[in-house]
Design an enzyme around this catalytic site. Sequence first.
Site, PDB file in Angstrom:
ATOM      1  N   LYS A   4      -6.302   5.386 -14.859  1.00  0.00           N
ATOM      2  CA  LYS A   4      -5.448   5.403 -13.669  1.00  0.00           C
ATOM      3  C   LYS A   4      -4.362   6.437 -13.897  1.00  0.00           C
ATOM      4  O   LYS A   4      -4.044   6.777 -15.041  1.00  0.00           O
ATOM      5  CB  LYS A   4      -4.791   4.021 -13.457  1.00  0.00           C
ATOM      6  CG  LYS A   4      -4.412   3.758 -12.024  1.00  0.00           C
ATOM      7  CD  LYS A   4      -5.630   3.360 -11.208  1.00  0.00           C
ATOM      8  CE  LYS A   4      -5.282   3.057  -9.777  1.00  0.00           C
ATOM      9  NZ  LYS A   4      -6.445   2.435  -9.087  1.00  0.00           N
TER      10      LYS A   4
HETATM   11  P1  NAD Z   1      -2.678   3.744   1.368  1.00  0.00           P
HETATM   12  O1  NAD Z   1      -1.539   4.558   0.853  1.00  0.00           O
HETATM   13  O2  NAD Z   1      -3.720   4.387   2.207  1.00  0.00           O
HETATM   14  O3  NAD Z   1      -2.088   2.512   2.238  1.00  0.00           O
HETATM   15  C1  NAD Z   1      -1.148   1.622   1.723  1.00  0.00           C
HETATM   16  C2  NAD Z   1      -0.595   0.757   2.847  1.00  0.00           C
HETATM   17  O4  NAD Z   1       0.333  -0.162   2.280  1.00  0.00           O
HETATM   18  C3  NAD Z   1       0.177   1.539   3.896  1.00  0.00           C
HETATM   19  O5  NAD Z   1       0.035   0.922   5.166  1.00  0.00           O
HETATM   20  C4  NAD Z   1       1.624   1.413   3.423  1.00  0.00           C
HETATM   21  O6  NAD Z   1       2.565   1.574   4.494  1.00  0.00           O
HETATM   22  C5  NAD Z   1       1.612  -0.005   2.882  1.00  0.00           C
HETATM   23  N1  NAD Z   1       2.648  -0.232   1.878  1.00  0.00           N
HETATM   24  C6  NAD Z   1       3.083   0.631   0.919  1.00  0.00           C
HETATM   25  N2  NAD Z   1       4.085   0.066   0.214  1.00  0.00           N
HETATM   26  C7  NAD Z   1       4.256  -1.171   0.733  1.00  0.00           C
HETATM   27  C8  NAD Z   1       5.155  -2.227   0.457  1.00  0.00           C
HETATM   28  N3  NAD Z   1       6.078  -2.107  -0.501  1.00  0.00           N
HETATM   29  N4  NAD Z   1       5.052  -3.368   1.183  1.00  0.00           N
HETATM   30  C9  NAD Z   1       4.131  -3.487   2.159  1.00  0.00           C
HETATM   31  N5  NAD Z   1       3.269  -2.509   2.484  1.00  0.00           N
HETATM   32  C10 NAD Z   1       3.350  -1.368   1.782  1.00  0.00           C
HETATM   33  O7  NAD Z   1      -3.306   3.023   0.096  1.00  0.00           O
HETATM   34  P2  NAD Z   1      -4.769   2.397  -0.061  1.00  0.00           P
HETATM   35  O8  NAD Z   1      -5.653   3.435  -0.638  1.00  0.00           O
HETATM   36  O9  NAD Z   1      -5.144   1.698   1.191  1.00  0.00           O
HETATM   37  O10 NAD Z   1      -4.512   1.339  -1.220  1.00  0.00           O
HETATM   38  C11 NAD Z   1      -3.979   0.046  -0.945  1.00  0.00           C
HETATM   39  C12 NAD Z   1      -4.228  -0.856  -2.148  1.00  0.00           C
HETATM   40  O11 NAD Z   1      -5.640  -0.919  -2.402  1.00  0.00           O
HETATM   41  C13 NAD Z   1      -3.594  -0.398  -3.459  1.00  0.00           C
HETATM   42  O12 NAD Z   1      -3.222  -1.527  -4.215  1.00  0.00           O
HETATM   43  C14 NAD Z   1      -4.732   0.316  -4.162  1.00  0.00           C
HETATM   44  O13 NAD Z   1      -4.566   0.338  -5.561  1.00  0.00           O
HETATM   45  C15 NAD Z   1      -5.903  -0.554  -3.743  1.00  0.00           C
HETATM   46  N6  NAD Z   1      -7.210   0.117  -3.827  1.00  0.00           N
HETATM   47  C16 NAD Z   1      -7.471   1.246  -3.098  1.00  0.00           C
HETATM   48  C17 NAD Z   1      -8.730   1.836  -3.197  1.00  0.00           C
HETATM   49  C18 NAD Z   1      -9.102   3.051  -2.379  1.00  0.00           C
HETATM   50  O14 NAD Z   1     -10.284   3.436  -2.417  1.00  0.00           O
HETATM   51  N7  NAD Z   1      -8.203   3.643  -1.626  1.00  0.00           N
HETATM   52  C19 NAD Z   1      -9.699   1.291  -4.047  1.00  0.00           C
HETATM   53  C20 NAD Z   1      -9.407   0.131  -4.766  1.00  0.00           C
HETATM   54  C21 NAD Z   1      -8.147  -0.446  -4.642  1.00  0.00           C
END
Ligand code: NAD
Length: 427
Positions: free
Chosen positions: A117
């Site tokens: 990561k």
């Molecule tokens: P992203 O940046 O596209 O979206 C994140 C969302 O969360 C946004 O709507 C943002 O406004 C909101 N957010 C950010 N900080 C926040 C807070 N403090 N309180 C409430 N909401 C908040 O990110 P993503 O890619 O959708 O990832 C979201 C989660 O999923 C993360 O934990 C990430 O590690 C996990 N994840 C993502 C992927 C992927 O393929 N993108 C894969 C596995 C896990």
Amino acid sequence: MTDNSSSDPRLEWDTPMYRLAVSQLDRTAERMSLDPNIWERLRTPQRAQVVSFPFRRDDYDTVETVFGYRVQHLLTMGPTKGGLRYDNDVNLGEVTALAMWMSWKCSIMNLPFGGAKGGVRVDPRTLSKAEKQRITRRFTSEIIEVIGPDRDIPAPDLGTDEQVMSWIMDTYSQQKGHAVPGVVTGKPIEIGGSQGRREATGRGVITCVLEACRQAGIHFDSTRFVIQGFGNVGATVARIAAELGAKIVALSDVKSGIYNELGLDMAAVEAWTLEHSYLEGFPDADIVTNQELLELPCDVLVPAAIQNQITEANASALRCKILVEGANGPTTLEADDILGDRGILVVPDILANAGGVTVSYFEWVQGLQQFFWSEEEVNDRLIRIMKGAFKDVSHIAKQEGVNLRTAAMMRGIDRIKEAKRRRGVFP
Ligand code: NAD
């Protein structure tokens, strides 16, 4: 095992999130009587790189020093793999915990990767596009020696996207003198991305929701969803769930949440965020805070934003039947126990959000072979693998009398243990 307590201040990565990851490992290792040598080896990352670098703001005169991290937890299984996040709270402990979870996740899905990561400690909301590009290119050149298609392959995560992956791929390729698409996954299709990658994590989450509903005897088409986070993962979960007939009653982003107990009009929400970026101000809904949102009555709760959201403080107040973790590390160990006692089925992050890394693996394979699959092929294979993993993990949970998180970790760690045992210790 020697007493290498998880809260040892001599460990540079010792933070609450790292302690959560280690406690989960310890709990599982004990349950499966893991070889103490391997157990100890898995508690710390194999490689961790910390960099600080200058970054020029658009006004030209402001130069800030920012911190960046890349952690490779496990090099036994093949190249390492894991996302890259841009967030104000990124630190070495957080990135280490996330790298550990990636190791278990890749192993559960039987992918030939160890976990990694990375991240840059910066608030992405303060960055213009030009600033984001400069920070990405400079960070890539700082870590260029540790990444590569055979070494370590970043992907999008919180605050990063396809565009960021393109800049990393371009910066790396410029240094090598030829195009190297395999250095990242989650790229746009035009430069070697995979069909279905953008939606893969959300699609995997939905596959788990469907399986969990089946297990809990809940009809999917009458379910009510509450989703925290409306980014890549949250928005995809909301869209697919609505397409399949579920009702999305609440959504949130970093600023605020919206709630309509009769169900939100998803087409209107998408149009609103396209125009206004945030959910704030959306008509036909009540405003709720991110904390209130978690406690709303629903069938399926999907945290899809950040870690440490469901804790001892609010676990007893949750009113969902099934909790499916889209985000990484949203539930603390204490909350996990409370939810278990209350009979709430928790599908853990290392299983529920593994669709992303699975299609990243497809992207990597397609890039190596220069042979690209249709979206239908990608989705079919993803769903088949996700269903298989869910079944596998549920079987272990029943057989061993443990919850899905422990069962998933037992599955993941067992494969890693065997690989380590076969390879032996060098020299
Ligand atoms: P992203 O940046 O596209 O979206 C994140 C969302 O969360 C946004 O709507 C943002 O406004 C909101 N957010 C950010 N900080 C926040 C807070 N403090 N309180 C409430 N909401 C908040 O990110 P993503 O890619 O959708 O990832 C979201 C989660 O999923 C993360 O934990 C990430 O590690 C996990 N994840 C993502 C992927 C992927 O393929 N993108 C894969 C596995 C896990």
